[in-house]
Each structure stands twice: as C-alpha cells, then as structure tokens.
Design a protein around this motif. Structure first.
Motif, PDB file in Angstrom:
ATOM      1  N   VAL B   5       0.704  -1.384  -0.193  1.00  0.00           N
ATOM      2  CA  VAL B   5       0.146   0.099  -0.086  1.00  0.00           C
ATOM      3  C   VAL B   5       0.873   1.284  -0.070  1.00  0.00           C
ATOM      4  CG1 VAL B   5      -0.186  -0.164   2.720  1.00  0.00           C
ATOM      5  CG2 VAL B   5      -1.952   1.202   1.109  1.00  0.00           C
ATOM      6  N   ASP B   6       0.649   2.190  -0.857  1.00  0.00           N
ATOM      7  CA  ASP B   6       1.146   3.587  -0.870  1.00  0.00           C
ATOM      8  C   ASP B   6       0.443   4.445   0.321  1.00  0.00           C
ATOM      9  OD1 ASP B   6       2.231   5.867  -1.136  1.00  0.00           O
ATOM     10  OD2 ASP B   6       2.314   5.871  -3.278  1.00  0.00           O
ATOM     11  N   ARG B   7       1.249   4.559   1.343  1.00  0.00           N
ATOM     12  CA  ARG B   7       0.645   5.179   2.384  1.00  0.00           C
ATOM     13  C   ARG B   7       0.318   6.632   2.295  1.00  0.00           C
ATOM     14  NH1 ARG B   7      -1.370   1.753   6.207  1.00  0.00           N
ATOM     15  NH2 ARG B   7      -0.013   0.042   6.260  1.00  0.00           N
ATOM     16  N   ASP B   8       0.816   7.257   1.257  1.00  0.00           N
ATOM     17  CA  ASP B   8       0.699   8.680   0.869  1.00  0.00           C
ATOM     18  C   ASP B   8      -0.540   8.760   0.115  1.00  0.00           C
ATOM     19  OD1 ASP B   8       3.115   9.530   2.197  1.00  0.00           O
ATOM     20  OD2 ASP B   8       4.144   9.362   0.411  1.00  0.00           O
ATOM     21  N   VAL B   9      -1.010   7.664  -0.368  1.00  0.00           N
ATOM     22  CA  VAL B   9      -2.151   7.790  -1.188  1.00  0.00           C
ATOM     23  C   VAL B   9      -3.442   6.940  -0.756  1.00  0.00           C
ATOM     24  CG1 VAL B   9      -2.950   6.740  -3.348  1.00  0.00           C
ATOM     25  CG2 VAL B   9      -0.698   7.514  -3.286  1.00  0.00           C
ATOM     26  N   CYS B  10      -3.354   6.061   0.338  1.00  0.00           N
ATOM     27  CA  CYS B  10      -4.423   5.465   0.854  1.00  0.00           C
ATOM     28  C   CYS B  10      -5.124   6.509   1.669  1.00  0.00           C
ATOM     29  CB  CYS B  10      -3.930   4.395   2.044  1.00  0.00           C
ATOM     30  SG  CYS B  10      -5.243   3.887   2.827  1.00  0.00           S
ATOM     31  N   VAL B  11      -6.258   6.713   1.779  1.00  0.00           N
ATOM     32  CA  VAL B  11      -7.141   7.478   2.377  1.00  0.00           C
ATOM     33  C   VAL B  11      -8.289   6.877   3.201  1.00  0.00           C
ATOM     34  CG1 VAL B  11      -6.921   9.535   1.171  1.00  0.00           C
ATOM     35  CG2 VAL B  11      -8.474   8.095   0.378  1.00  0.00           C
ATOM     36  N   SER B  12      -8.014   5.581   3.460  1.00  0.00           N
ATOM     37  CA  SER B  12      -8.551   4.789   4.349  1.00  0.00           C
ATOM     38  C   SER B  12     -10.314   4.749   4.080  1.00  0.00           C
ATOM     39  CB  SER B  12      -8.725   5.265   5.819  1.00  0.00           C
ATOM     40  OG  SER B  12      -7.340   5.223   6.320  1.00  0.00           O
ATOM     41  N   HIS B  13     -10.597   4.598   2.763  1.00  0.00           N
ATOM     42  CA  HIS B  13     -12.022   4.231   2.402  1.00  0.00           C
ATOM     43  C   HIS B  13     -12.409   2.857   2.988  1.00  0.00           C
ATOM     44  CE1 HIS B  13     -12.677   7.361  -0.393  1.00  0.00           C
ATOM     45  NE2 HIS B  13     -11.516   7.121  -0.898  1.00  0.00           N
ATOM     46  N   GLY B  14     -11.571   2.080   2.994  1.00  0.00           N
ATOM     47  CA  GLY B  14     -11.888   0.481   3.435  1.00  0.00           C
ATOM     48  C   GLY B  14     -12.873  -0.227   2.295  1.00  0.00           C
ATOM     49  N   ARG B  48      -9.526  -8.579  -5.916  1.00  0.00           N
ATOM     50  CA  ARG B  48     -10.835  -7.948  -5.825  1.00  0.00           C
ATOM     51  C   ARG B  48     -10.472  -6.663  -5.043  1.00  0.00           C
ATOM     52  NH1 ARG B  48     -14.688 -10.947  -3.169  1.00  0.00           N
ATOM     53  NH2 ARG B  48     -14.037 -12.738  -4.275  1.00  0.00           N
ATOM     54  N   ALA B  49      -9.998  -6.867  -3.839  1.00  0.00           N
ATOM     55  CA  ALA B  49      -9.574  -5.763  -3.090  1.00  0.00           C
ATOM     56  C   ALA B  49      -8.654  -4.634  -3.538  1.00  0.00           C
ATOM     57  CB  ALA B  49      -9.261  -6.275  -1.753  1.00  0.00           C
ATOM     58  N   VAL B  50      -7.917  -5.069  -4.287  1.00  0.00           N
ATOM     59  CA  VAL B  50      -6.778  -4.166  -4.830  1.00  0.00           C
ATOM     60  C   VAL B  50      -7.575  -3.192  -5.967  1.00  0.00           C
ATOM     61  CG1 VAL B  50      -4.694  -4.125  -6.347  1.00  0.00           C
ATOM     62  CG2 VAL B  50      -4.723  -5.708  -4.321  1.00  0.00           C
ATOM     63  N   SER B  51      -8.358  -3.999  -6.822  1.00  0.00           N
ATOM     64  CA  SER B  51      -9.012  -3.248  -8.003  1.00  0.00           C
ATOM     65  C   SER B  51     -10.005  -2.311  -7.289  1.00  0.00           C
ATOM     66  CB  SER B  51      -9.387  -3.992  -9.095  1.00  0.00           C
ATOM     67  OG  SER B  51     -10.221  -4.908  -8.757  1.00  0.00           O
ATOM     68  N   ALA B  52     -10.643  -2.637  -6.335  1.00  0.00           N
ATOM     69  CA  ALA B  52     -11.789  -1.800  -5.768  1.00  0.00           C
ATOM     70  C   ALA B  52     -11.182  -0.614  -5.029  1.00  0.00           C
ATOM     71  CB  ALA B  52     -12.657  -2.640  -4.692  1.00  0.00           C
ATOM     72  N   CYS B  53      -9.810  -0.561  -4.800  1.00  0.00           N
ATOM     73  CA  CYS B  53      -9.277   0.789  -4.201  1.00  0.00           C
ATOM     74  C   CYS B  53      -9.669   1.983  -5.262  1.00  0.00           C
ATOM     75  CB  CYS B  53      -7.981   0.543  -3.937  1.00  0.00           C
ATOM     76  SG  CYS B  53      -7.291   2.363  -3.104  1.00  0.00           S
ATOM     77  N   ARG B  56      -6.093   3.704  -5.921  1.00  0.00           N
ATOM     78  CA  ARG B  56      -5.254   2.995  -6.483  1.00  0.00           C
ATOM     79  C   ARG B  56      -4.146   3.193  -5.562  1.00  0.00           C
ATOM     80  NH1 ARG B  56      -7.469   1.891 -11.665  1.00  0.00           N
ATOM     81  NH2 ARG B  56      -8.478   3.851 -12.816  1.00  0.00           N
ATOM     82  N   ALA B  57      -4.479   3.019  -4.319  1.00  0.00           N
ATOM     83  CA  ALA B  57      -3.170   2.952  -3.534  1.00  0.00           C
ATOM     84  C   ALA B  57      -2.690   1.545  -3.176  1.00  0.00           C
ATOM     85  CB  ALA B  57      -3.507   3.334  -1.930  1.00  0.00           C
ATOM     86  N   LEU B  58      -3.229   0.496  -3.718  1.00  0.00           N
ATOM     87  CA  LEU B  58      -2.732  -0.847  -3.682  1.00  0.00           C
ATOM     88  C   LEU B  58      -2.262  -1.432  -4.807  1.00  0.00           C
ATOM     89  CD1 LEU B  58      -5.918  -2.338  -1.737  1.00  0.00           C
ATOM     90  CD2 LEU B  58      -3.683  -1.762  -0.634  1.00  0.00           C
ATOM     91  N   SER B  59      -1.184  -2.218  -4.648  1.00  0.00           N
ATOM     92  CA  SER B  59      -0.601  -2.824  -5.732  1.00  0.00           C
ATOM     93  C   SER B  59      -0.313  -4.320  -5.373  1.00  0.00           C
ATOM     94  CB  SER B  59       0.511  -2.064  -6.360  1.00  0.00           C
ATOM     95  OG  SER B  59       1.323  -1.860  -5.689  1.00  0.00           O
ATOM     96  N   ALA B  60      -0.399  -5.291  -6.464  1.00  0.00           N
ATOM     97  CA  ALA B  60      -0.354  -6.633  -6.081  1.00  0.00           C
ATOM     98  C   ALA B  60       0.784  -7.190  -7.120  1.00  0.00           C
ATOM     99  CB  ALA B  60      -1.643  -7.568  -5.955  1.00  0.00           C
TER     100      ALA B  60
END
Ligand code: HEM
Ligand code: HEM
Ligand code: SF4
Lengths: 402, 62
Positions: B5-14, B48-53, B56-60
């Motif tokens: 997860v890119d912490r600078d991008v993640c905004v905790s949408h969940g 599914r979780a990665v693409s639902a962000c 786009r904070a997640l990469s796999a």
C-alpha cells in the motif's frame, strides 16, 4: 475540433422534464456516443457547464483532483447552502484528507457490524408494519424511515428525535416546491438543524458515548479540535448524504425488480447473490446521478478547451450505463461481476457511508427474502424535481406474501 | 503473493476491507493494516480488493 452531431449538441440536461419522466437514459446515450464533452447552457443566467458521460472520462477527471476540484462547489448551480464553512465534500486536500480520517474509522465495513442489530430491528419493524397493511406508500412508510433511524442513532440522535431530522433534511436539500413554504425555507431548516446539533454537541462533549457526534467532538486535526462551524457542516453533510441517497436506493430497488422480475426470482433461489445484487442496484439506479467539479486550469479535451473556472459535471448515472464497461447496461443482472460501478463515486471523494448504506439495503432485501415478501408498485413513482439526484417522493405499492 | 500500500495515497476508504476483510482492515486510528503476504489461495479476493481501491493505493504482484 470534434463537432457533436446536431441532436447531441442540443441535449439540455438542465431541463428537468426527462428526469421527472424517467427518460434520462435516452439523453445520456445520445451525448455519451456523440458529444463526450458536452456544453450545456444554464437557465437563470448561470455560466453553463461541461458534462462528462463516458466511464473512462469520469475516471480521468476524478483521478486528477488538483485540476478538477470540489472546493468551488459540488452542486451543478453555482451556489452554496451550507454557510461559509466547507464540508468534507466541498473541500480539497490536504484538509479534506484529515477531515475524512476523523470519521472513517467509525463508518468502516467491520465497524458497521456494531450497528447491525439496530438495522435488523429497524427493518423488521418496518416490514411488520407494511406487510400488515397490504397497500402502502413506500417512501414514507419504509424507504425514508430506515436510513434516518439508522443514521440518527449512528450519529447519536435519540430515536424519538429522528422524525425531526427527516423533516429538516427534506427541507434543506430539496428544491421541490412541495417542501418550500417560503423563500427562506432552506435557511430556516438549516438553522433548526444546527440548533439541535449544538445541544447534542454540548451533551456529548460533557459525556461522550459510542456515536459519531462524540467522535467528532473529540477529534483533533494537528492538535486542534474542529470548530463549531466545522462540526455543524460535518453533521449537515452526513445527514444529507446519508439519508436521501439510501432511501432512493431502497425505492429504486423495488422499481428495478418490478422491471426485472426474473432477477428477484434468482435472488429467491440463491441468496448468495445478494452481495453482487447490491452493487448491481447501485449501478442500475445510481441515487446520485451527478456531482460537479471546477477546473483550476485550462484543459484541452476531446478537441475542446475547458477553461479555468469552468464547471465540469460528472454524470455517474451515464457512466454506469456505458456499454464499453458494462455489457447489456440497461439490464439488471444480480450476478454481474466484476462490477466497478461509480454509484459511490470514485477517487478521494468516494462515499464515506458506503458500508452503512450497503448494510441497510442488504438487510432490507434479505429480510424480504426470509419472509418471502414481494413489494409490487401499483402506480408510477413520483420523482423529485432534480437532475442531480435520482430521488423518489412517492411510490404506491402492494406488499404481497409470495 | 505480495501486496503493498502506498501510505501517501491511501485515504482509508476501506473498500479493500469490504472486499477482503481477512487481509485488509482499517484500525481505530483510521489507518489500513494489511497482510502483505496473503496466501495464494486468497488470490481472487485479494485482487478484488486491490482493484476496488478508488484511489489506487494498492498494488499486487505474484
Ligand atoms: C439524493 C441525495 C441528495 C439530494 C436530493 C441532495 C440535494 C441537495 C440540494 C438540492 C442542495 C442544494 C440546495 C441549494 O443550493 O439551495 C444540496 C446541497 C448540498 N449537498 Fe446534497 N443532496 C443529496 C445528497 C448529497 C450527498 C451524497 C452529498 C455529499 C456527498 C451532498 C452534499 C451537499 C453539499 C456539500 C451541499 C452544499 C452545496 C454547495 O455548497 O455546493 N448531498 N443537496
Ligand atoms: C445508497 C446510498 C449512498 C449513495 C449512492 C452514495 C453516493 C455517494 C457518492 C456518489 C459520493 C461521491 C460524491 C462526489 O464524488 O462528489 C458520495 C460521497 C459521500 N457520501 Fe455517500 N452515498 C450513499 C450513502 C451515504 C451514507 C449512508 C453516508 C453517511 C453515513 C454518506 C456520506 C457521504 C459523504 C460524507 C460523502 C462525501 C465524501 C467526500 O467528499 O470525501 N453517503 N456518496
Ligand atoms: S481501499 Fe484503498 S484507500 Fe481504501 S483503505 Fe483500502 S487501500 Fe486505502
């Protein structure tokens, strides 16, 4: 320069008639195909606005929140109602990021389980009532009740005060003449709402509980608590956004299944489809048809120039029927996967209440399935007079035991 | 597989948590906690979780 075909260029999305009559998709199809960056003049001397209707274009705009900002307004008309303090929705980073973070832990998917009992009770009380009465007006006896009861208690409003909340929100957010008793009606409703929450804020400051008002009152951003104005704006946006939307997803679901009865049969046969069905209903109905952004610089796009200061409207409802992304887009398919719809928006302003909304609507549908109830419209719905929200004022239905 | 997860991008949408609560959770401070090495057996739900962000904070990677 791409020139739109004559018909597409003439489409006027500020004319409410097609929305009131439920014919909006014909217009969206026309401009999505032929005029992807559509210019719309505005009534009442407004400056006009651009419209995006293609899924890929919406994503492009949303993923560039420094070029297309929320801070200059999110309603299509150029105006503000929430006073001078921006809400989390009318705000841009970095403040926006910090403001969201204050509430997200309390509205997260797993946290919602704490509210599940409340949702179950609320739904079963509503279904007991309407099943007993047979023919009812769905919005006032079910769709509007569930979200306000749930949201009220999540915020910390005692159950007996929830009808007050419903009345204020109807008056604050609606342009519908029916709710407008005078020119200052919105202002008055807003004042009443804020007065009420001022009292609740003081009560929770003195004695915190497990509710959002308590959390917001205790929150610190860079060691500073939120001012009263910021708190008030936060309550306002939660009440407005949490209420009107969810009720319309409920009413819209009844209409969608009436239009596609076979899909309800599939759900009856296999309840594991409930989860994808909720996403499909969000796509199909799209309670928030559109939200607005404002350009902060000139942008060349589709052979045209969006000028700095121009308004750009993101039509989620049109993108959710884009055939490039969704096969057979006008058909409801409860098992549609993948289904990355824009019903909750996308990007940094994605819905803050998505998990709560999903829990409410899926509990409602699940309990209907458990009781084997069917809710059948017996008249055309009465739609709210707005192009920005897919909202229903009234729907007469018959509640049948299958 | 490996998820970052890119912490600078993640905004905790969940939205990731909604799609795969076993490997993604928002803690009480509003920060995402994730299993950075989820088992391959969970591949579908992780992707599914990665693409639902929505940001786009997640990469796999596998
Ligand atoms: C179906 C749902 C909704 C309806 C019918 C609705 C309706 C309205 C209307 C008619 C106004 C403008 C009143 C005026 O300017 O005189 C308004 C204002 C506003 N609404 Fe909603 N709303 C809905 C959902 C939402 C949601 C989901 C959000 C937030 C995400 C939201 C945020 C706001 C904000 C921030 C304003 C202030 C307008 C501004 O300053 O640009 N609303 N709403
Ligand atoms: C079916 C129900 C709902 C739908 C369809 C919906 C839809 C949306 C959409 C499309 C947006 C994005 C607006 C934009 O990009 O400009 C949004 C934002 C928002 N929603 Fe919802 N919503 C629903 C329920 C709720 C609930 C229950 C709450 C509150 C608990 C809520 C609170 C918010 C807030 C605060 C925002 C603004 C977030 C931000 O700007 O960062 N919504 N919603
Ligand atoms: S969905 Fe994206 S933004 Fe939200 S918590 Fe997960 S990684 Fe962070």
């Amino acid at each position: 320069m791409t020139t739109a075909t004559h018909g597409a260029a003439q489409v006027d999305l500020s004319d409410l008639t097609p929305f009131i009559e439920g014919r909006e998709h014909e217009l969206f199809r026309e401009i999505r195909e032929n005029d992807p960056l559509h210019w719309n003049a505005e009534p009442n001397g407004g400056p006009g606005y651009w419209s995006l209707t293609r899924y890929a274009d919406l994503i492009t705009a949303i993923e560039d929140p420094t070029t297309f900002v929320n801070g200059l307004g999110t309603q299509i008309p150029s105006r503000r109602v929430e006073g001078h303090t921006p809400t989390v929705h009318n705000m841009d980073p970095p403040r926006h990021t910090a403001m969201r973070k204050v509430a997200t832990p309390h509205l997260r998917a797993v946290k919602i389980k704490e509210w599940q009992d409340l949702i179950e009770t609320s739904v079963s009380t509503i279904l007991d009532d309407i099943a007993g009465r047979g023919e009812v007006e769905l919005v006032s006896s079910a769709s509007a009740l569930l979200p306000i009861q749930v949201l009220g208690q999540v915020l910390g409003v005692p159950a007996e005060d929830c009808p007050l909340l419903a009345n204020w929100t109807d008056r604050v957010i609606s342009d519908d003449p029916e709710f407008m008793r005078g020119p200052d009606e919105k202002e008055r409703a807003r004042e009443e709402l804020f007065d009420y929450f001022r009292g609740l804020t003081e009560a929770r400051r003195a004695e915190p509980r497990n509710d959002i008002v308590s959390k917001l009152v205790a929150a610190r951003i860079e060691d500073e608590p939120l001012s009263w104005e910021e708190l008030a704006a936060y309550y306002f946006v939660l009440v407005g956004a949490g209420n009107e939307t969810t009720r319309n997803l409920l009413t819209g679901s009844v209409l969608a299944f009436a239009e596609h009865p076979g899909e309800w049969e599939r759900l009856r046969a296999d309840r594991s489809l409930l989860r994808p069905a909720i996403e499909e209903l969000l796509r199909f109905i799209t309670p928030i048809r559109a939200m607005r952004r404002t350009a902060t610089k000139d942008v060349e796009w589709h052979g045209r120039t969006v000028r700095q200061g121009d308004k750009l409207v993101l039509w989620f409802q049109a993108a959710n029927r884009d055939p490039e992304v969704f096969a057979d887009p006008d058909t409801l398919r409860v098992d549609r996967t993948p289904n990355q719809h824009l019903g909750f928006g996308w990007g940094i302003h994605t819905c803050l209440g998505s998990h709560l909304a999903r829990a409410e609507v899926s509990t409602f549908l699940r309990q209907m399935l458990e009781r084997d109830l069917r809710i059948v419209p017996v008249a055309e719905p009465d739609r709210l007079h707005t192009n920005q929200f897919h909202a229903f004022k009234r729907l007469r239905v018959r509640v049948e035991q299958a | 597989m490996r998820v970052t997860v890119d912490r600078d991008v993640c905004v905790s949408h969940g939205q990731c948590e909604y799609n795969d609560p076993d490997h993604f959770q928002i803690n009480d401070d509003g920060d995402l906690e994730l299993d950075e090495n989820p088992p391959d057996a969970s591949r579908d739900s992780v992707l599914r979780a990665v693409s639902a962000c929505p940001v786009r904070a997640l990469s796999a990677e596998s």
